[in-house]
Write a protein that holds these residues in place. Structure first.
Motif, short mmCIF file in Angstrom:
data_model
loop_
_atom_site.label_atom_id
_atom_site.label_comp_id
_atom_site.label_asym_id
_atom_site.label_seq_id
_atom_site.Cartn_x
_atom_site.Cartn_y
_atom_site.Cartn_z
N HIS A 91 38.58 40.61 56.39
CA HIS A 91 39.82 40.12 56.77
C HIS A 91 40.02 38.72 57.40
N GLY A 92 40.54 37.69 56.82
CA GLY A 92 40.60 36.36 57.13
C GLY A 92 39.48 35.61 56.55
N ILE A 93 38.42 36.11 55.69
CA ILE A 93 37.41 35.42 55.09
C ILE A 93 38.11 34.83 53.97
N ARG A 94 37.91 33.39 53.75
CA ARG A 94 38.62 32.55 52.60
C ARG A 94 38.25 33.30 51.22
N GLN A 95 37.15 33.81 51.17
CA GLN A 95 36.72 34.30 49.87
C GLN A 95 36.77 33.28 48.65
N ILE A 96 36.24 31.91 48.79
CA ILE A 96 36.36 30.80 48.10
C ILE A 96 35.59 31.22 46.97
N ARG A 97 36.18 31.23 45.59
CA ARG A 97 35.33 31.72 44.18
C ARG A 97 34.71 32.87 44.64
N SER A 98 35.13 33.92 45.45
CA SER A 98 34.32 35.20 45.51
C SER A 98 35.48 36.41 45.67
N MET A 553 52.87 42.38 47.82
CA MET A 553 52.78 41.65 46.57
C MET A 553 51.54 40.92 46.18
N ALA A 554 51.58 40.31 45.14
CA ALA A 554 50.16 39.44 45.09
C ALA A 554 50.47 38.31 44.20
N TRP A 555 49.59 37.29 44.30
CA TRP A 555 49.69 35.97 43.95
C TRP A 555 48.49 35.94 42.89
N ILE A 556 48.92 35.35 41.73
CA ILE A 556 47.70 34.89 40.69
C ILE A 556 47.48 33.59 41.01
N VAL A 557 46.15 33.27 41.34
CA VAL A 557 46.02 31.64 41.30
C VAL A 557 44.97 31.53 40.16
N MET A 558 45.75 30.30 39.22
CA MET A 558 44.83 30.26 37.96
C MET A 558 43.59 29.39 38.12
N ASP A 559 42.60 29.50 37.21
CA ASP A 559 41.38 28.67 37.30
C ASP A 559 41.85 27.09 37.30
N GLY A 560 40.92 26.20 37.82
CA GLY A 560 41.26 24.85 37.68
C GLY A 560 40.41 24.08 36.60
N PRO A 561 40.40 22.93 36.15
CA PRO A 561 39.73 22.52 35.04
C PRO A 561 38.19 22.44 35.17
N LEU A 562 37.71 22.33 36.53
CA LEU A 562 36.27 22.24 36.64
C LEU A 562 35.48 23.57 36.81
N PRO A 563 34.05 23.53 36.56
CA PRO A 563 33.61 24.77 36.94
C PRO A 563 33.45 25.18 38.30
N SER A 564 33.65 24.26 39.26
CA SER A 564 33.80 24.66 40.63
C SER A 564 35.00 25.01 41.14
N GLN A 565 36.07 24.97 40.10
CA GLN A 565 37.43 25.56 40.35
C GLN A 565 37.80 26.98 39.70
#
Length: 577
Positions: A91-98, A553-565
């Motif tokens: 809970h609260g961990i950003r989980q960036i790309r995980s 509810m839930a949000w989909i956040v789409m991929d960005g253009p770069l591999p790191s996104q």
């Protein structure tokens, strides 16, 4: 994900430079990988003179603490030895790309079934402070929870003087019955669930409950020292007031983000929130003990557990001190149960530190605006059955009148594999479908729709979301939790949000940054966040009864253009439904 590495292997450093440099080795460590094993087991616990079998981690209640530093990678292997399906949320961990490691059942993963294993793999990026982990399926988190303590990077310090000692204080909620049976019965009958039998501090109910004086958390302190209490509200359905008799505290952090320090004698903390406070002990031995007590802040209309949990703050006896064996016991004065004005004033005191080291990156412009109503409602009673909800219906809860139905597969897997057909749609309403006077006289029709509807956001969208409480079946404070992001609380107020007048008063300089915030009873909150983390992210009320009824509810956040996104593909051991 930043690799954890040393500039040189440790053995080579020792051979080249000798032991002295090896002692300095921690300064060379940028980050490290920490491994934990969580065995989900059943074991007997006795509270309130009542023994029952509970589901726990490694036979511990509350569960083990996770300790890491900012930048560390965590590998938590969860092995399920019980008959219940299990997931764990950090809970609260950003989980960036995980996002595969976030944990909510049927959102980012299918549950871990009996005798199955799943390893949660994530890195703590740009966060330090107190968070917590808990189960995220049905009501399993009633006994499956524990602290996450994130220390600053090595050679970095707190923005305040280092405390003498740090102590996690985690509030929980105890049922003599099986919490799974409690919510299953409520969902079947359509009525409200039976309330808990006690609140707990670090798993103990304390001396104000029958048969519980021996089950009391005791905090032993020394005079003239500063202690940091890491407060965590892991209770299921109750916001809590907390106070220590004859002591004040200084709040320095909220939801693992430093804030401008302020002093208070009462802390209000909602389920899902964490708050670090500094407690400066008295300069002398007081020959007294002091209760640390918590009881609910309640704004709804139903029944609730109107009891008080207490721990004991006791000063260690100084050496060569003659003392009176009969000590006075002081009790704190806690606010009235429904002190909404006090709570509003308290929450407004939270401001981001916003200094050169810890900036507040508030989105100054907005790409997409949303207006979501939150509240209770009803759904029809099935034919030939009797229901115990409002006027013979079943209790429900909704966002923009949509009571969110969890699918039977995981949303993130359906999204990534492009198999959304029949699982979800992306037409979640941007605004309330049927406007009314949200905080005035409620409409006669309280029925909600039931669907799995999501919002899809392009990568890096800046979002402004206004969350509006409604008076349907009673106005109520709703602690809203957003997975995958922190958000900035730029405005709040009572009554209906006014889109032409209220934005003029928004704080875009140093608003508090949180992952969970109470939408005030009969009021609104405006938040902003940047959708810079690809995945599917759950948002829900952190009252589990409301989540069970559909306030999610839930949000989909789409991929960005770069591999790191882009979100990496799913791990090979991801559970299947």
């Amino acid at each position: 994900m930043e690799p954890c590495h040393l500039p040189l292997p440790a053995s080579m450093i020792v051979r080249l430079f000798g032991v002295f440099v090896a002692l300095l080795l921690p300064e060379f460590v940028f980050c490290m990988t920490r491994n934990y094993t969580f065995n989900i087991v059943q074991h007997n616990v006795t509270r309130l003179c009542h023994t029952k079998s509970i589901v726990s981690i490694n036979g511990r209640f509350p569960g083990p603490r996770i300790v890491a530093r900012e930048g560390d990678q965590l590998l938590v292997k969860v092995v399920n030895h019980v008959s219940n399906n299990i997931t764990i949320h950090w809970h609260g961990i950003r989980q960036i790309r995980s996002g595969w490691a976030d944990g909510p059942a049927y959102v980012t993963q299918c549950p871990i079934q009996t005798e199955q294993t799943y390893t949660y793999n994530f890195t703590i990026t740009g966060q330090r402070g107190t968070l917590f982990w808990h189960a995220h399926i049905s009501w399993m988190r009633a006994t499956l929870y524990g602290p996450i303590i994130i220390l600053p990077k090595r050679n970095e310090s707190y923005p305040f003087r280092k405390p003498y000692k740090e102590v996690p204080i985690i509030f929980g909620e105890w049922w003599n019955a099986d919490p799974e049976a409690v919510i299953n019965q409520a969902l079947q009958t359509g009525g409200g669930p039976n309330v808990s039998d006690a609140y707990t501090i670090n798993g103990f109910p304390g001396p104000l409950y029958n048969c519980s004086s021996k089950d009391t958390f005791r905090l032993k302190v020394k005079p003239g020292k500063t202690y940091m209490l890491r407060l965590i509200n892991a209770a299921m359905n109750d916001e809590l007031f907390f106070s220590i008799a004859n002591h004040t505290v200084i709040i320095v952090e909220a939801d693992a983000v430093y804030i401008k320090p302020f002093q208070t004698d009462v802390v209000m903390i909602t389920p899902g929130q964490t708050t670090n406070v500094l407690l400066k002990t008295k300069p002398y031995y007081p020959n007294a003990t002091f209760l640390m007590a918590a009881r609910p802040y309640f704004t709804g209309q139903g029944t609730f557990d109107n009891s008080t949990v207490a721990g004991i703050l006791e000063y260690e006896h100084p050496l060569n001190h003659t003392f009176n064996t009969k000590k006075m016991v002081f009790k704190p004065t806690l606010p009235p149960l429904n002190a909404t004005t006090l709570v509003a004033n308290f929450t407004r005191k939270f401001r981001s530190l916003n200094n050169p080291n810890f900036t507040a990156s508030v989105p100054q412009t907005v790409d997409k605006q949303f207006y979501f109503t939150l509240g209770l409602g009803s759904s029809p009673c099935p034919k030939n059955t009797t229901c115990q909800g409002p006027n013979g219906t079943k209790f429900a809860a909704s966002v923009n009148n949509v009571s969110f139905a969890l699918p039977t597969t995981a949303l993130l897997q359906a999204y990534i594999s492009k198999k959304s057909n029949g699982v979800y749609t992306t037409d979640f309403p941007t605004n309330p479908p049927s406007p009314f006077n949200y905080t005035g006289t409620p409409p006669n029709n309280t029925l909600v729709s039931n669907a799995t509807r999501l919002v899809a956001l392009p990568f890096n969208t800046s979002v402004e979301l206004v969350l509006q409480d409604t008076s349907i079946l009673g106005a109520e404070n709703h602690p809203l939790h957003l997975h995958g992001f922190n958000f900035f609380v730029v405005g709040q107020g009572f009554g209906n949000y006014n889109p032409t007048q209220d934005p003029a008063n928004f704080n875009l300089v140093d608003p508090v940054e949180r992952n969970t915030f109470g939408v005030p009873a009969g009021g609104w909150v405006a938040i902003r966040f940047l959708a810079d983390n690809p995945g599917v992210w759950f948002m829900h009320c952190h009252f589990d009864v409301h989540t069970s009824w559909g306030l999610r509810m839930a949000w989909i956040v789409m991929d960005g253009p770069l591999p790191s996104q882009k979100l990496p593909p799913p791990p090979s051991d991801l559970p299947e439904c």
